[in-house]
Write an enzyme that holds these catalytic residues in place. Structure first.
Site, PDB file in Angstrom:
ATOM      1  N   CYS A  92      61.280  50.910  33.365  1.00  0.00           N
ATOM      2  CA  CYS A  92      60.328  52.210  35.107  1.00  0.00           C
ATOM      3  C   CYS A  92      61.632  51.422  35.886  1.00  0.00           C
ATOM      4  CB  CYS A  92      59.233  51.747  35.309  1.00  0.00           C
ATOM      5  SG  CYS A  92      58.698  52.351  36.480  1.00  0.00           S
ATOM      6  N   GLY A  93      63.064  51.619  36.566  1.00  0.00           N
ATOM      7  CA  GLY A  93      63.065  51.719  37.175  1.00  0.00           C
ATOM      8  C   GLY A  93      62.699  50.891  38.817  1.00  0.00           C
ATOM      9  N   HIS A  94      62.030  52.140  39.296  1.00  0.00           N
ATOM     10  CA  HIS A  94      61.287  51.871  40.585  1.00  0.00           C
ATOM     11  C   HIS A  94      59.976  50.014  40.207  1.00  0.00           C
ATOM     12  CE1 HIS A  94      56.900  53.167  39.403  1.00  0.00           C
ATOM     13  NE2 HIS A  94      56.990  52.103  40.493  1.00  0.00           N
ATOM     14  N   HIS A 216      58.710  63.758  30.909  1.00  0.00           N
ATOM     15  CA  HIS A 216      59.009  63.169  32.761  1.00  0.00           C
ATOM     16  C   HIS A 216      59.591  64.735  32.807  1.00  0.00           C
ATOM     17  CE1 HIS A 216      57.989  58.971  32.225  1.00  0.00           C
ATOM     18  NE2 HIS A 216      58.193  59.135  33.446  1.00  0.00           N
ATOM     19  N   ASP A 242      56.521  61.080  41.217  1.00  0.00           N
ATOM     20  CA  ASP A 242      56.740  60.036  42.024  1.00  0.00           C
ATOM     21  C   ASP A 242      56.809  59.869  43.064  1.00  0.00           C
ATOM     22  OD1 ASP A 242      58.681  57.503  41.644  1.00  0.00           O
ATOM     23  OD2 ASP A 242      59.674  58.166  39.981  1.00  0.00           O
ATOM     24  N   CYS A 246      62.639  58.160  41.442  1.00  0.00           N
ATOM     25  CA  CYS A 246      62.503  57.462  40.107  1.00  0.00           C
ATOM     26  C   CYS A 246      64.362  56.950  39.707  1.00  0.00           C
ATOM     27  CB  CYS A 246      62.352  59.037  38.769  1.00  0.00           C
ATOM     28  SG  CYS A 246      61.361  58.684  37.660  1.00  0.00           S
ATOM     29  N   THR A 248      64.669  55.772  36.523  1.00  0.00           N
ATOM     30  CA  THR A 248      65.051  56.127  34.988  1.00  0.00           C
ATOM     31  C   THR A 248      65.754  57.558  35.220  1.00  0.00           C
ATOM     32  OG1 THR A 248      62.882  56.279  34.577  1.00  0.00           O
ATOM     33  CG2 THR A 248      63.555  55.269  33.332  1.00  0.00           C
TER      34      THR A 248
HETATM   35  O1  PYC Z   1      61.088  54.451  37.806  1.00  0.00           O
HETATM   36  O2  PYC Z   1      61.274  55.085  36.698  1.00  0.00           O
HETATM   37  C1  PYC Z   1      61.098  55.042  37.499  1.00  0.00           C
HETATM   38  C2  PYC Z   1      59.403  55.530  37.013  1.00  0.00           C
HETATM   39  C3  PYC Z   1      59.158  56.547  35.709  1.00  0.00           C
HETATM   40  C4  PYC Z   1      58.140  56.983  36.289  1.00  0.00           C
HETATM   41  C5  PYC Z   1      58.047  56.602  37.658  1.00  0.00           C
HETATM   42  N1  PYC Z   1      58.542  55.591  38.178  1.00  0.00           N
END
Ligand code: PYC
Length: 320
Positions: A92-94, A216, A242, A246, A248
């Site tokens: 999860c990037g965030h 997703h 999101d 996001c 990813t």
């Molecule tokens: O930032 O990768 C992300 C992410 C995945 C699901 C919610 N945020």
């Protein structure tokens, strides 16, 4: 019967609008195995814990939970398992940006480079003096281009399937997103449209490279924000969207752009989210693999203790 966990310490943050709840103490015993084996233990033995932390009445569909773990690889600053209202996330990037800012808030790390262990591999992060965080995500790639799927009520939708630490279906812009403009006031319609795509992919057995569910769905359009290359709407596995661009999803998007010859190594890609926040992305190619980097900001906004009172009929969360 769930083991007696009465109190769980959490720190909440948001990354470009998307919330993360980091569990810093009081999590279930998962042993010292690999993060991939620990997430399986969490899934099979303690799924109630996931639900209790992120679902209502303590949480919401938008919250991504993050369980802070002792890393196996001692060169890592921390290990983490991400989860949401319906299950578990590979990366999860965030959430990783939120994790770094939270660890800094707790005085557990300083500006510099920090390796983080996740169930899908080790990611390198850079906590900048400015407070921004860069995440070198796991290698990303486009698995299939121009995949068509019949979506009931919407007709034929074409998109790319790509891995960015999670599986994404990125809908081709020329489909005009069923006439829906990517703007905040359209959130409900965008959610219904992308949910219908997700269901259609499952019904037609269209999957990730090894049969994984594509959980997703990403729509994108030109951005009106000065300096931004694109705006997106990303549907997450549990039907929430999101709020951030996001991490990813931006990685998956950059992998597709690179495959189409539209993004070069080192070129900056500014991705706007549906709420108007941005991530800055770029890619590098190492050992034949595409490595995305995502940069953004997070802010800590709560520090609290969750109380698990067994007399409470919704102690373990409200589930659908
Ligand atoms: O930032 O990768 C992300 C992410 C995945 C699901 C919610 N945020």
């Amino acid at each position: 019967m769930p083991p007696q966990i009465d109190r769980v310490r959490v720190v909440d943050s948001h990354t470009e609008g998307e919330p993360t709840r980091l569990v810093i103490a009081g999590g279930p015993p998962l042993g010292n195995g690999s993060l991939a084996s620990r997430v399986e233990r969490l899934r099979h033995e303690f799924d109630w814990f996931r639900s209790a932390v992120v679902n209502e009445p303590r949480g919401s569909d938008a919250i991504v939970g993050a369980l802070l773990c002792e890393p196996v690889d001692k060169s890592c600053a921390a290990g983490v398992i991400f989860f949401n209202n319906v299950g578990y996330l590979g990366m999860c990037g965030h959430g990783t940006i939120g994790l770094i800012v939270t660890l800094a808030y707790l005085n557990r790390l300083k500006p510099g480079e920090h390796r983080i262990e996740t169930p899908v591999g080790i990611v390198m992060t850079h906590f900048h003096e400015t407070g921004e965080v860069s995440v070198d995500n796991v290698p990303s790639y486009r698995h299939a281009a121009d995949v068509a799927v019949d979506v009931p009520g919407h007709g034929r939708v074409v998109g790319d399937i790509a891995w960015g630490g999670n599986w994404f279906f990125l809908v081709k812009q020329q489909d005009d997103h069923a006439g829906l403009e990517l703007k905040f006031s359209n959130i409900d319609h965008l959610t219904e449209f992308t949910w219908a795509i997700r269901k259609a992919l499952e019904d037609h057995h269209i999957t990730g490279a090894h049969g994984e569910v594509i959980d997703h769905i990403e729509l994108y359009a030109p951005s009106e924000l000065p300096g931004a290359n694109s705006k997106n709407f990303v549907l997450c596995p549990g039907k929430s969207y999101d709020r951030s661009p996001c991490g990813t999803g931006t990685s998956a998007k950059m992998a597709c752009l690179y495959a189409d010859g539209k993004l070069k190594e080192g070129q900056i890609w500014r991705q706007e989210s549906i709420v108007g926040s941005t991530f800055e992305g770029s890619i590098s190619i190492r050992n034949g693999e595409l490595h995305p980097t995502i940069k953004g900001r997070a802010y800590v906004n709560a520090e609290s203790e969750l109380i698990f009172d067994r007399r409470d009929p919704f102690c373990f969360g409200i589930t659908k």
